[in-house]
Design an enzyme around this catalytic site. Sequence first.
Site, short mmCIF file in Angstrom:
data_model
loop_
_atom_site.label_atom_id
_atom_site.label_comp_id
_atom_site.label_asym_id
_atom_site.label_seq_id
_atom_site.Cartn_x
_atom_site.Cartn_y
_atom_site.Cartn_z
N HIS A 1 14.17 -0.39 15.40
CA HIS A 1 14.70 -0.75 14.09
C HIS A 1 13.98 0.00 12.97
O HIS A 1 13.56 -0.58 11.97
CB HIS A 1 14.62 -2.25 13.85
CG HIS A 1 15.45 -3.03 14.83
ND1 HIS A 1 15.31 -4.39 15.00
CD2 HIS A 1 16.41 -2.64 15.71
CE1 HIS A 1 16.17 -4.80 15.93
NE2 HIS A 1 16.84 -3.75 16.37
N LYS B 1 52.34 19.19 3.56
CA LYS B 1 52.90 18.64 2.32
C LYS B 1 54.27 18.04 2.58
O LYS B 1 54.61 16.96 2.05
CB LYS B 1 52.99 19.72 1.25
CG LYS B 1 53.67 19.24 -0.03
CD LYS B 1 53.69 20.31 -1.11
CE LYS B 1 54.40 19.78 -2.36
NZ LYS B 1 54.33 20.74 -3.48
#
Length: 351
Positions: free
Chosen positions: A270, A140
């Site tokens: 494919h 943070k």
Amino acid sequence: MSTTKPIRSALISAFHKEPLKPVLEELKKLYITIYSTGGTQTFIEQQGLDVTAVEELTSYPSILGGRVKTLHPKVFGGILARSGEDEDAQQLQEYGIPEIDLVIVDLYPFEKTLQEDASESGIIEKIDIGGIALIRAAAKNFRDTMVVSSQEQYASLATLLAEQEGSTTFEDRQLAAARAFATSARYDALINNYLLNDNEPSAFTRSYAPARQLRYGENPHQRGVFYGKLDDLFTQLNGKELSYNNLVDIDGAINIIREFDNTAFAILKHTNPCGVAVRDTVKQAYQDALAGDPVSARALSDLALSPGCTLPGAPDPPSSRVTSAASTTPRSPLCARTCGSRRSSTTAPET
């Protein structure tokens, strides 16, 4: 105001300590003040470095069987203090809180504990609280604090310390913070999924690591990434580095051969099956599958054969990838992602 900051102090809490050695060597050269506790403190001192115990800083011992060590304002205040904020500086001075520029944490191995089929109490005790809080606090406050959130980052940290003489840039700290929150997110996802058991989740929380760059994504201009342990799923016997489309084809091929109990061979191009055969031998299955559409198969295809099988004496089609399925029930699902400016897609088929 300069975005480059020198590291003057570090807090270290690590489960895996041996990989820390290169980092500790650099910290020693730079005369950086080190805070630590427990086994990590002992290990660092054994490497010849001076350590200030966290208990000395906080005036509190480690309590509750080690569950509470670093959870104290004198620790988190030093991590979260913002440079340039007068009130923060005044409070640090008032309460005797030292600034902490570098936080190194290696969490309890929750995922490994799950894989070891440990008892419930053993699993619960491997839920890290102090460590994850340190990581999130440092991430943070990345404008001022550098965070290292796993042992996989030790080597790059040692290099950075050596090359930049103990200083970090804003970009270094921001990237480290992003990695830290990724560590936190994955850790919490694992805990969430364990505690849910068979209950209905309120959100989809799954996390796969590590990430492996693929040759390309769904199209050559796109980037492809595989998340998970690819080598645990199957073995690539030959051919180029895999692309996203190769993995989609392999997933389809493996799902086809899983339909059969006997020796099976599948060839896909494919996502379209070019040939499938079930025969007594792998060689015969391969030859008959190839006969289904030898033109497509010899152009560029992905092949899959039953687990434990090889291709003795059978010629491989040029530019093919031959894959042997490692298991019909792999330990983790296949998860690949392709990214680009025009199209993005993610798949996680159960292979």
